[in-house]
Design an enzyme around this catalytic site. Structure first.
Site, PDB file in Angstrom:
ATOM      1  N   LYS A  66      -7.747  -4.794   4.694  1.00  0.00           N
ATOM      2  CA  LYS A  66      -6.444  -4.460   5.268  1.00  0.00           C
ATOM      3  C   LYS A  66      -5.432  -5.569   4.970  1.00  0.00           C
ATOM      4  O   LYS A  66      -4.268  -5.314   4.695  1.00  0.00           O
ATOM      5  CB  LYS A  66      -6.559  -4.231   6.782  1.00  0.00           C
ATOM      6  CG  LYS A  66      -7.592  -3.176   7.182  1.00  0.00           C
ATOM      7  CD  LYS A  66      -7.337  -1.836   6.516  1.00  0.00           C
ATOM      8  CE  LYS A  66      -8.322  -0.795   6.994  1.00  0.00           C
ATOM      9  NZ  LYS A  66      -8.293   0.421   6.139  1.00  0.00           N
ATOM     10  N   LYS A 113      -6.542  -4.961  -3.257  1.00  0.00           N
ATOM     11  CA  LYS A 113      -7.213  -5.590  -2.110  1.00  0.00           C
ATOM     12  C   LYS A 113      -8.242  -4.634  -1.507  1.00  0.00           C
ATOM     13  O   LYS A 113      -7.961  -3.451  -1.328  1.00  0.00           O
ATOM     14  CB  LYS A 113      -6.182  -6.007  -1.050  1.00  0.00           C
ATOM     15  CG  LYS A 113      -5.377  -4.859  -0.439  1.00  0.00           C
ATOM     16  CD  LYS A 113      -4.304  -5.418   0.478  1.00  0.00           C
ATOM     17  CE  LYS A 113      -3.517  -4.355   1.204  1.00  0.00           C
ATOM     18  NZ  LYS A 113      -4.252  -3.542   2.163  1.00  0.00           N
ATOM     19  N   GLN A 118       7.325 -13.085  22.436  1.00  0.00           N
ATOM     20  CA  GLN A 118       7.099 -14.519  22.710  1.00  0.00           C
ATOM     21  C   GLN A 118       7.858 -15.409  21.721  1.00  0.00           C
ATOM     22  O   GLN A 118       7.313 -16.377  21.200  1.00  0.00           O
ATOM     23  CB  GLN A 118       5.603 -14.838  22.685  1.00  0.00           C
ATOM     24  CG  GLN A 118       4.805 -14.017  23.694  1.00  0.00           C
ATOM     25  CD  GLN A 118       3.317 -14.281  23.585  1.00  0.00           C
ATOM     26  OE1 GLN A 118       2.835 -15.346  23.923  1.00  0.00           O
ATOM     27  NE2 GLN A 118       2.587 -13.276  23.094  1.00  0.00           N
ATOM     28  N   CYS A 131      -2.253  -2.431   7.814  1.00  0.00           N
ATOM     29  CA  CYS A 131      -2.188  -3.395   6.704  1.00  0.00           C
ATOM     30  C   CYS A 131      -0.948  -4.287   6.756  1.00  0.00           C
ATOM     31  O   CYS A 131      -1.002  -5.449   6.341  1.00  0.00           O
ATOM     32  CB  CYS A 131      -2.295  -2.654   5.378  1.00  0.00           C
ATOM     33  SG  CYS A 131      -3.944  -1.933   5.154  1.00  0.00           S
ATOM     34  N   ASP A 169       0.792  -1.247   0.000  1.00  0.00           N
ATOM     35  CA  ASP A 169       0.000   0.000   0.000  1.00  0.00           C
ATOM     36  C   ASP A 169       0.820   1.290   0.000  1.00  0.00           C
ATOM     37  O   ASP A 169       0.446   2.271   0.674  1.00  0.00           O
ATOM     38  CB  ASP A 169      -0.964   0.013   1.195  1.00  0.00           C
ATOM     39  CG  ASP A 169      -1.951  -1.139   1.173  1.00  0.00           C
ATOM     40  OD1 ASP A 169      -1.922  -1.937   0.219  1.00  0.00           O
ATOM     41  OD2 ASP A 169      -2.757  -1.240   2.116  1.00  0.00           O
ATOM     42  N   GLU A 222      -4.553  -0.864  -1.504  1.00  0.00           N
ATOM     43  CA  GLU A 222      -5.863  -0.913  -0.862  1.00  0.00           C
ATOM     44  C   GLU A 222      -6.808  -0.010  -1.637  1.00  0.00           C
ATOM     45  O   GLU A 222      -6.468   1.146  -1.924  1.00  0.00           O
ATOM     46  CB  GLU A 222      -5.780  -0.443   0.596  1.00  0.00           C
ATOM     47  CG  GLU A 222      -7.134  -0.508   1.303  1.00  0.00           C
ATOM     48  CD  GLU A 222      -7.089  -0.104   2.776  1.00  0.00           C
ATOM     49  OE1 GLU A 222      -5.985   0.055   3.324  1.00  0.00           O
ATOM     50  OE2 GLU A 222      -8.186   0.044   3.354  1.00  0.00           O
ATOM     51  N   VAL A 258       3.140   0.200   4.254  1.00  0.00           N
ATOM     52  CA  VAL A 258       2.419   0.957   5.286  1.00  0.00           C
ATOM     53  C   VAL A 258       0.988   0.420   5.424  1.00  0.00           C
ATOM     54  O   VAL A 258       0.444  -0.113   4.483  1.00  0.00           O
ATOM     55  CB  VAL A 258       2.382   2.459   4.922  1.00  0.00           C
ATOM     56  CG1 VAL A 258       3.799   3.014   4.857  1.00  0.00           C
ATOM     57  CG2 VAL A 258       1.646   2.736   3.610  1.00  0.00           C
ATOM     58  N   THR A 259       0.410   0.614   6.616  1.00  0.00           N
ATOM     59  CA  THR A 259       1.028   1.103   7.823  1.00  0.00           C
ATOM     60  C   THR A 259       1.364  -0.075   8.739  1.00  0.00           C
ATOM     61  O   THR A 259       0.700  -1.114   8.683  1.00  0.00           O
ATOM     62  CB  THR A 259       0.098   2.082   8.586  1.00  0.00           C
ATOM     63  OG1 THR A 259      -1.097   1.391   8.977  1.00  0.00           O
ATOM     64  CG2 THR A 259      -0.256   3.279   7.743  1.00  0.00           C
TER      65      THR A 259
HETATM   66  C1  C5J Z   1      -3.118   0.688   5.480  1.00  0.00           C
HETATM   67  C2  C5J Z   1      -4.895   1.946   6.481  1.00  0.00           C
HETATM   68  N1  C5J Z   1      -2.553   0.444   4.315  1.00  0.00           N
HETATM   69  N2  C5J Z   1      -4.155   2.331   7.508  1.00  0.00           N
HETATM   70  N3  C5J Z   1      -4.351   1.259   5.447  1.00  0.00           N
HETATM   71  O1  C5J Z   1      -2.556   0.438   6.524  1.00  0.00           O
HETATM   72  O2  C5J Z   1      -6.064   2.239   6.439  1.00  0.00           O
END
Ligand code: C5J
Length: 235
Positions: free
Chosen positions: A135, A132, A205, A165, A27, A75, A160-161
């Site tokens: 996320k 997509k 973990q 995602c 993204d 996205e 990102v982020t």
């Molecule tokens: C992504 C979002 N790519 N934060 N989208 O993380 O909405």
């Protein structure tokens, strides 16, 4: 040639089989990264995401040189929003919503300028681009089939982020049996604390759903790979 390399990582080193590893870039879209875009209209500091561009450009170049499979994701939604559930469309109180006109066309709509990937990381014609609606990059996409066809078992996850995602995709991939390395300086968040904790969550973990590693370690092995077999793609 042996393409299995050991990468210093957290929570411990990981052996990567480069012939079965893909670089996944999540993204890196204008709507999220550019001043004036959707991310900024939500009140976010896009400078926090811009920091990812330089190291990721270096990692992408090294992956291309080594012949590694590169997968980009975006996205976004169909122009009629039929793939955008109301629960996503209506959440929060943004000044602009998905599908509204924005600085770079309709926000997060496929085919619009803002929906596409930033110039620095633009896919080449032979690279995979996964559109997509969610996320996670596996949800309602053919990413799983693409990776299976290429025999991919390990993923270098970037983009990102970090806490949205990147995390969702890493968790989806982990549940599907992929070994995931989240590249620590090639993922970013509008919220520095979420970024930091997001990386800690991956490795907690004993590596609950993956590893983290900096790009320089990966660039070094990919550069070595490209020098050893300059004309032979590793995947
Ligand atoms: C992504 C979002 N790519 N934060 N989208 O993380 O909405």
């Amino acid at each position: 040639m042996d393409a299995i390399v050991t990468i210093p990582a957290r929570p411990g080193p990981i052996d990567l089989d480069l012939a079965h590893t893909a670089l996944v870039i999540i993204d890196m879209q204008r709507d999220f990264l550019l001043p004036g875009g959707f991310g900024e209209t939500l009140g976010n500091d896009v400078g926090q995401l811009q920091r990812v561009v330089e190291p990721l450009t270096g990692l992408l170049a090294a992956a291309r040189e080594a012949g590694m499979l590169v997968v980009h994701t975006r996205e976004g939604h169909l122009p009629d929003l039929s793939d955008c559930p109301p629960a996503k469309l209506n959440r929060g109180a943004p000044s602009k919503r998905i599908g509204d006109p924005g600085a770079f066309g309709r926000i997060l709509i496929r085919g619009e300028y803002g929906h596409d990937i930033i110039d620095e990381l633009a896919p080449t014609a032979d690279e995979v681009v996964i559109d997509k609606p969610g996320k996670g990059a596996f949800h309602a996409t053919d990413l799983g089939a693409v990776l299976a066809t290429r025999g991919i078992t390990q993923l270098l996850i970037t983009g990102v982020t970090t806490e949205v995602c990147v995390h969702t995709t890493t968790r989806e991939a982990n549940d599907r049996g992929y070994e995931c390395v989240v590249v620590s300086d090639c993922v970013g968040s509008y919220f520095p604390e979420f970024h930091r904790v997001g990386l800690e969550m991956v490795v907690a973990q004993g590596g609950i759903f993956g590893w983290t590693a900096p790009s320089d370690a990966l660039i070094a092995v990919l550069t070595e790979q490209a020098a050893t077999s300059p004309s032979a793609p590793i995947s």
